[in-house]
Motif scaffolding. Structure first.
Motif, PDB file in Angstrom:
ATOM      1  N   VAL A  48      38.356  -6.912 -21.723  1.00  0.00           N
ATOM      2  CA  VAL A  48      38.372  -5.755 -22.622  1.00  0.00           C
ATOM      3  C   VAL A  48      37.534  -6.065 -23.857  1.00  0.00           C
ATOM      4  O   VAL A  48      37.061  -7.191 -24.051  1.00  0.00           O
ATOM      5  N   ASP A  49      37.371  -5.072 -24.703  1.00  0.00           N
ATOM      6  CA  ASP A  49      36.587  -5.240 -25.924  1.00  0.00           C
ATOM      7  C   ASP A  49      37.442  -5.748 -27.077  1.00  0.00           C
ATOM      8  O   ASP A  49      37.003  -6.571 -27.881  1.00  0.00           O
ATOM      9  N   VAL A  50      38.666  -5.235 -27.165  1.00  0.00           N
ATOM     10  CA  VAL A  50      39.570  -5.603 -28.249  1.00  0.00           C
ATOM     11  C   VAL A  50      40.936  -5.939 -27.678  1.00  0.00           C
ATOM     12  O   VAL A  50      41.455  -5.225 -26.808  1.00  0.00           O
ATOM     13  N   LEU A  51      41.524  -7.024 -28.157  1.00  0.00           N
ATOM     14  CA  LEU A  51      42.859  -7.449 -27.730  1.00  0.00           C
ATOM     15  C   LEU A  51      43.816  -7.375 -28.901  1.00  0.00           C
ATOM     16  O   LEU A  51      43.542  -7.931 -29.970  1.00  0.00           O
ATOM     17  N   LEU A  52      44.952  -6.706 -28.715  1.00  0.00           N
ATOM     18  CA  LEU A  52      45.993  -6.640 -29.726  1.00  0.00           C
ATOM     19  C   LEU A  52      47.134  -7.529 -29.264  1.00  0.00           C
ATOM     20  O   LEU A  52      47.761  -7.263 -28.232  1.00  0.00           O
ATOM     21  N   LEU A  53      47.405  -8.597 -30.011  1.00  0.00           N
ATOM     22  CA  LEU A  53      48.422  -9.562 -29.604  1.00  0.00           C
ATOM     23  C   LEU A  53      49.527  -9.671 -30.656  1.00  0.00           C
ATOM     24  O   LEU A  53      49.245  -9.855 -31.844  1.00  0.00           O
TER      25      LEU A  53
END
Length: 259
Positions: A48-53
């Motif tokens: 993916v382009d952006v990862l929210l963790l």
């Protein structure tokens, strides 16, 4: 289209955030994970382009997942989300290589804007954590995981990410032992590049720098690219912290802006 991956062990929060992001015309939620380990597997199979963790998750927490992802060479921009506004988490996220650190209480429109900002290659840190970060650097107090040393000098690459300084001398931000190394990182900068670095450190956007220095956007972007390359920094946040360690800008000035 910005493809987003999410990892959070709170189903209601995760579902709500996915609905919010999915309603945006330029954002697509590719997958959701319940822990860091699952996020690693999903990112490997479906980048993916952006990862929210999330920070605190079972099996593998967000900071450990970030380190593993960065070490594996992921091209995703990582944003840490957390309920906890503490020095350790902020510094730990930056050390791990995250591109952003946001509180879960961030207003929805600001969170969406932050994802777009990170996707463009910039970094985002919530105001509260920013203040804590600067305060920690001022006091010289190490947080869990400590602060890494200044980035190695590189004339070639320096892609985006988020990083932070090493032991940037105590007190008001003079060079000190760590600051001498940071100052050396700036030795090859031109006067104009130093000027742009100071403006970046005070929080100005590229457009604001254009207006302040009467430069074209293309010229400012070139200066920013040269700054990243010459200092081996991963992104604007790392540039700011390098400027702090070197004494190019003062902590008092940045702390006033961050409150």
């Amino acid at each position: 289209m910005i493809r987003v991956g999410m990892a959070d062990d709170e189903p209601l929060f995760s579902a709500g955030l996915a609905m919010l992001l999915g309603a945006q015309e330029d954002i697509e939620v590719a997958w959701r994970a319940a822990d860091g380990a699952q996020a690693l597997r999903l990112e490997a199979d479906e980048p993916v382009d952006v990862l929210l963790l999330d920070v605190q998750m079972p099996v593998m927490d967000g900071l450990s997942a970030t380190r593993s992802l960065v070490e594996s060479g992921t091209r995703a921009r990582i944003v840490i989300l957390t309920t906890f506004d503490t020095d350790g988490y902020v510094l730990g996220a930056i050390e791990a290589g995250a591109c952003g650190f946001l509180l879960k209480s961030t207003p929805p429109d600001e969170l969406v804007a932050a994802i777009r900002t990170v996707h463009r290659g910039d970094s985002v840190v919530s105001p509260g954590p920013t203040r804590r970060l600067v305060t920690a650097l001022r006091s010289g107090a190490p947080a869990p995981g400590s602060l890494p040393p200044a980035p190695a000098h590189s004339a070639g690459d320096g892609g985006p990410g988020v990083g932070e300084p090493g032991a940037g001398g105590p007190g008001a931000g003079g060079p000190g032992a760590g600051g001498q190394g940071a100052a050396a990182e700036l030795a090859d900068l031109t006067e104009r590049e130093r000027e742009v670095l100071v403006l970046i450190s005070t929080g100005l956007t590229n457009q604001e720098i254009c207006d302040r220095l009467w430069l074209s956007m293309a010229t400012v972007k070139t200066h920013v690219s040269h700054l990243l390359s010459k200092t081996g920094s991963r992104d604007r946040v790392q540039l700011v912290l390098l400027a702090l360690r070197s004494g190019l800008v003062g902590l008092d000035e940045l702390l006033a802006d961050a409150v």
